[in-house]
Design a protein around this motif. Structure first.
Motif, PDB file in Angstrom:
ATOM      1  N   UNK A   1       0.817  -1.217   0.000  1.00  0.00           N
ATOM      2  CA  UNK A   1       0.000   0.000   0.000  1.00  0.00           C
ATOM      3  C   UNK A   1       0.848   1.264   0.000  1.00  0.00           C
ATOM      4  N   UNK A   2       2.103   1.139   0.395  1.00  0.00           N
ATOM      5  CA  UNK A   2       2.984   2.303   0.463  1.00  0.00           C
ATOM      6  C   UNK A   2       3.764   2.535  -0.823  1.00  0.00           C
ATOM      7  N   UNK A   3       3.650   1.627  -1.768  1.00  0.00           N
ATOM      8  CA  UNK A   3       4.457   1.741  -2.984  1.00  0.00           C
ATOM      9  C   UNK A   3       4.155   3.011  -3.771  1.00  0.00           C
ATOM     10  N   UNK A   4       2.879   3.264  -4.076  1.00  0.00           N
ATOM     11  CA  UNK A   4       2.535   4.444  -4.865  1.00  0.00           C
ATOM     12  C   UNK A   4       2.857   5.743  -4.123  1.00  0.00           C
ATOM     13  N   UNK A   5       2.477   5.878  -2.835  1.00  0.00           N
ATOM     14  CA  UNK A   5       2.869   7.101  -2.116  1.00  0.00           C
ATOM     15  C   UNK A   5       4.377   7.319  -2.100  1.00  0.00           C
ATOM     16  N   UNK A   6       5.152   6.232  -1.965  1.00  0.00           N
ATOM     17  CA  UNK A   6       6.604   6.367  -1.961  1.00  0.00           C
ATOM     18  C   UNK A   6       7.126   6.732  -3.347  1.00  0.00           C
ATOM     19  N   UNK A   7       6.506   6.174  -4.394  1.00  0.00           N
ATOM     20  CA  UNK A   7       6.889   6.565  -5.751  1.00  0.00           C
ATOM     21  C   UNK A   7       6.659   8.056  -5.961  1.00  0.00           C
ATOM     22  N   UNK A   8       5.502   8.529  -5.484  1.00  0.00           N
ATOM     23  CA  UNK A   8       5.195   9.953  -5.598  1.00  0.00           C
ATOM     24  C   UNK A   8       6.222  10.792  -4.849  1.00  0.00           C
ATOM     25  N   UNK A   9       6.534  10.363  -3.645  1.00  0.00           N
ATOM     26  CA  UNK A   9       7.463  11.117  -2.807  1.00  0.00           C
ATOM     27  C   UNK A   9       8.845  11.189  -3.449  1.00  0.00           C
ATOM     28  N   UNK A  10       9.372  10.043  -3.876  1.00  0.00           N
ATOM     29  CA  UNK A  10      10.711  10.022  -4.468  1.00  0.00           C
ATOM     30  C   UNK A  10      10.741  10.751  -5.808  1.00  0.00           C
ATOM     31  N   UNK A  11       9.641  10.634  -6.566  1.00  0.00           N
ATOM     32  CA  UNK A  11       9.579  11.346  -7.837  1.00  0.00           C
ATOM     33  C   UNK A  11       9.582  12.848  -7.643  1.00  0.00           C
ATOM     34  N   UNK A  12       8.797  13.322  -6.676  1.00  0.00           N
ATOM     35  CA  UNK A  12       8.763  14.760  -6.398  1.00  0.00           C
ATOM     36  C   UNK A  12      10.124  15.250  -5.907  1.00  0.00           C
ATOM     37  N   UNK A  13      10.777  14.446  -5.083  1.00  0.00           N
ATOM     38  CA  UNK A  13      12.115  14.810  -4.607  1.00  0.00           C
ATOM     39  C   UNK A  13      13.081  14.936  -5.782  1.00  0.00           C
ATOM     40  N   UNK A  14      12.965  14.009  -6.757  1.00  0.00           N
ATOM     41  CA  UNK A  14      13.833  14.078  -7.935  1.00  0.00           C
ATOM     42  C   UNK A  14      13.562  15.338  -8.754  1.00  0.00           C
ATOM     43  N   UNK A  15      12.283  15.706  -8.890  1.00  0.00           N
ATOM     44  CA  UNK A  15      11.938  16.929  -9.619  1.00  0.00           C
ATOM     45  C   UNK A  15      12.516  18.145  -8.909  1.00  0.00           C
ATOM     46  N   UNK A  16      12.426  18.166  -7.594  1.00  0.00           N
ATOM     47  CA  UNK A  16      13.023  19.258  -6.819  1.00  0.00           C
ATOM     48  C   UNK A  16      14.526  19.302  -7.047  1.00  0.00           C
TER      49      UNK A  16
ATOM     50  N   UNK B   1      -1.995  14.889  -6.259  1.00  0.00           N
ATOM     51  CA  UNK B   1      -0.626  14.923  -6.753  1.00  0.00           C
ATOM     52  C   UNK B   1      -0.563  15.617  -8.109  1.00  0.00           C
ATOM     53  N   UNK B   2      -1.506  15.288  -9.000  1.00  0.00           N
ATOM     54  CA  UNK B   2      -1.501  15.866 -10.331  1.00  0.00           C
ATOM     55  C   UNK B   2      -1.686  17.373 -10.315  1.00  0.00           C
ATOM     56  N   UNK B   3      -2.596  17.860  -9.492  1.00  0.00           N
ATOM     57  CA  UNK B   3      -2.820  19.301  -9.435  1.00  0.00           C
ATOM     58  C   UNK B   3      -1.659  20.033  -8.754  1.00  0.00           C
ATOM     59  N   UNK B   4      -1.035  19.386  -7.785  1.00  0.00           N
ATOM     60  CA  UNK B   4       0.142  19.994  -7.143  1.00  0.00           C
ATOM     61  C   UNK B   4       1.270  20.137  -8.166  1.00  0.00           C
ATOM     62  N   UNK B   5       1.485  19.094  -8.965  1.00  0.00           N
ATOM     63  CA  UNK B   5       2.532  19.156  -9.979  1.00  0.00           C
ATOM     64  C   UNK B   5       2.200  20.177 -11.060  1.00  0.00           C
ATOM     65  N   UNK B   6       0.916  20.290 -11.396  1.00  0.00           N
ATOM     66  CA  UNK B   6       0.522  21.312 -12.367  1.00  0.00           C
ATOM     67  C   UNK B   6       0.860  22.698 -11.827  1.00  0.00           C
ATOM     68  N   UNK B   7       0.571  22.927 -10.542  1.00  0.00           N
ATOM     69  CA  UNK B   7       0.893  24.218  -9.927  1.00  0.00           C
ATOM     70  C   UNK B   7       2.404  24.465  -9.956  1.00  0.00           C
ATOM     71  N   UNK B   8       3.181  23.395  -9.729  1.00  0.00           N
ATOM     72  CA  UNK B   8       4.640  23.518  -9.761  1.00  0.00           C
ATOM     73  C   UNK B   8       5.130  23.889 -11.155  1.00  0.00           C
ATOM     74  N   UNK B   9       4.569  23.249 -12.177  1.00  0.00           N
ATOM     75  CA  UNK B   9       4.978  23.537 -13.554  1.00  0.00           C
ATOM     76  C   UNK B   9       4.572  24.958 -13.952  1.00  0.00           C
TER      77      UNK B   9
END
Length: 213
Positions: free
Chosen positions: A85-100, A178-186
């Motif tokens: 159950x933690x796989x997708x949240x962790x993917x999101x977290x690590x992906x966002x960290x990489x974008x940062x 997550x999608x709307x947060x990333x849209x705001x970031x872009x």
């Protein structure tokens, strides 16, 4: 938070921090792309300054950075450090960290690109079908408008909208947020481009014509 998760988060940031365009330009052309063109350390400016081959290589590596960073969650799962159950949240977290990391790379004085390619790599890891649809939106807008910035913004917006309308079946609220947060970031990273678009001053990509260098 376990030590393994912390280490994975640091690795995700370091992956995102790899300044592909800067290192490639310095290694093969002897120039820093941040001193030319738009001054941005991303694939678009690499295409503009160094040409199609260099731009394509930089683009693919930047996409790969986001994909690998997000998939660090799978390594933790197989090691038994996180649950299914933690796989997708962790993917999101690590992906966002990489974008940062791409936006503020420790290896390039915290002056990076706009994060679109790295973001795409993360979405490819999390939701390949939606990523393919986002690429299609990008290409269609690019062909019709020849604006890279507008194509990037609308392609990013298409992801949460597809989640909201369930085009790929029921989706979790986490992916929608997550999608709307990333849209705001872009939107934030492209605020100068948006200003130029509104003023009619944004540069267009010369599709179908070979540019002299």
């Amino acid at each position: 938070m376990t030590v393994s998760v912390l280490i994975a988060g640091i690795l995700a940031y370091l992956l995102g921090s790899i300044p592909t365009s800067v290192w490639y330009g310095q290694a093969f052309f002897g120039i820093d792309v941040r001193n030319h063109g738009s001054g941005n350390a991303g694939a678009t400016n690499t295409f503009r300054v160094l040409g199609k081959r260099a731009g394509t290589i930089v683009l693919l590596i930047d996409v790969l950075k986001g994909w690998i960073a997000a998939n660090l969650a799978l390594i933790l799962f197989y090691l038994g450090e996180i649950s299914m159950d933690e796989r997708v949240p962790m993917k999101l977290a690590f992906g966002i960290i990489a974008v940062i990391g791409h936006l503020f790379p420790v290896f390039a004085n915290f002056k990076g690109g706009k994060g679109v390619a790295t973001l795409l790599g993360m979405v490819l890891s999390i939701h390949p079908e939606a990523a393919g649809a986002c690429i299609a939106v990008f290409v269609l807008v690019m062909i019709s408008s020849r604006y890279v910035s507008l194509s990037s913004i609308l392609a990013t917006l298409s992801f949460p909208l597809m989640m909201v309308f369930g085009l790929f079946g029921p989706e979790s609220n986490l992916l929608i947020i997550f999608g709307f947060v990333l849209f705001a970031l872009i939107v934030y990273t492209h605020h100068k481009n948006i200003g130029r678009l509104l003023r009619g001053e944004e540069s267009r990509v010369p599709i179908g014509r070979r540019r002299s260098r």
